[in-house]
Write a protein that holds these residues in place. Sequence first.
Motif, mmCIF file in Angstrom:
data_model
loop_
_atom_site.group_PDB
_atom_site.id
_atom_site.type_symbol
_atom_site.label_atom_id
_atom_site.label_comp_id
_atom_site.label_asym_id
_atom_site.label_seq_id
_atom_site.Cartn_x
_atom_site.Cartn_y
_atom_site.Cartn_z
ATOM 1 N N LYS A 70 0.811 -1.217 0.000
ATOM 2 C CA LYS A 70 0.000 0.000 0.000
ATOM 3 C C LYS A 70 0.845 1.268 0.000
ATOM 4 N N GLY A 71 2.058 1.181 -0.373
ATOM 5 C CA GLY A 71 2.851 2.387 -0.406
ATOM 6 C C GLY A 71 3.890 2.394 0.693
ATOM 7 N N GLY A 72 4.713 3.434 0.665
ATOM 8 C CA GLY A 72 5.822 3.447 1.599
ATOM 9 C C GLY A 72 6.879 2.464 1.133
ATOM 10 N N SER A 73 7.498 1.806 2.089
ATOM 11 C CA SER A 73 8.499 0.817 1.706
ATOM 12 C C SER A 73 7.862 -0.558 1.630
ATOM 13 N N CYS A 74 8.477 -1.411 0.876
ATOM 14 C CA CYS A 74 7.930 -2.755 0.695
ATOM 15 C C CYS A 74 8.002 -3.529 2.003
ATOM 16 N N PRO A 75 6.920 -4.119 2.422
ATOM 17 C CA PRO A 75 6.945 -4.866 3.690
ATOM 18 C C PRO A 75 7.732 -6.169 3.584
ATOM 19 N N CYS A 77 10.628 -6.799 1.349
ATOM 20 C CA CYS A 77 12.070 -6.651 1.195
ATOM 21 C C CYS A 77 12.559 -5.291 1.659
ATOM 22 N N GLY A 78 11.647 -4.358 1.984
ATOM 23 C CA GLY A 78 12.067 -3.077 2.518
ATOM 24 C C GLY A 78 12.535 -2.091 1.469
ATOM 25 N N SER A 79 12.408 -2.432 0.221
ATOM 26 C CA SER A 79 12.849 -1.517 -0.821
ATOM 27 C C SER A 79 11.819 -0.429 -1.039
ATOM 28 N N LYS A 80 12.298 0.735 -1.453
ATOM 29 C CA LYS A 80 11.373 1.825 -1.751
ATOM 30 C C LYS A 80 11.192 2.042 -3.243
ATOM 31 N N MET A 81 11.765 1.182 -4.016
ATOM 32 C CA MET A 81 11.564 1.277 -5.458
ATOM 33 C C MET A 81 10.246 0.591 -5.795
ATOM 34 N N GLN A 82 9.322 1.370 -6.293
ATOM 35 C CA GLN A 82 7.981 0.841 -6.513
ATOM 36 C C GLN A 82 7.328 1.637 -7.618
ATOM 37 N N ARG A 83 6.281 1.047 -8.165
ATOM 38 C CA ARG A 83 5.484 1.771 -9.145
ATOM 39 C C ARG A 83 4.023 1.643 -8.772
ATOM 40 N N ALA A 84 3.249 2.637 -9.188
ATOM 41 C CA ALA A 84 1.825 2.628 -8.858
ATOM 42 C C ALA A 84 1.122 1.590 -9.696
ATOM 43 N N ASP A 85 0.168 0.941 -9.100
ATOM 44 C CA ASP A 85 -0.606 -0.079 -9.794
ATOM 45 C C ASP A 85 -2.081 0.207 -9.588
ATOM 46 N N PHE A 86 -2.749 0.589 -10.674
ATOM 47 C CA PHE A 86 -4.167 0.954 -10.536
ATOM 48 C C PHE A 86 -5.061 -0.241 -10.842
#
Length: 86
Positions: A70-75, A77-86
């Motif tokens: 749901k955003g923030g860091s990945c629960p 692996c803890g990475s903050k590299m993410q993209r929005a998924d609609f």
Amino acid sequence: MLGVPWYFSIGLVMAIFILLPMIMRRRQMSRMGSYGGDSGSGGGGFFGMGSQGNSSGVRYVCLVCNNKHKGGSCPRCGSKMQRADF
Ligand SMILES: [Zn+2]
């Protein structure tokens, strides 16, 4: 049930089976009021409606482990590299 078509009785039973949980749930929710608030009340609606729209609109997909969160860091692996998924 003389004089009543069979489909009417079936429809009545189905209506009861559909409406009864909704009535019970609505009564339960009105009894709870705003007690639950927004802290961890993740229960969706009985038919999928109700909790759509206000809280969890946008999801994010982790670019490292492809985990949806749901955003923030990945629960995971803890990475903050993410993209929005609609
Ligand atoms: Zn991840």
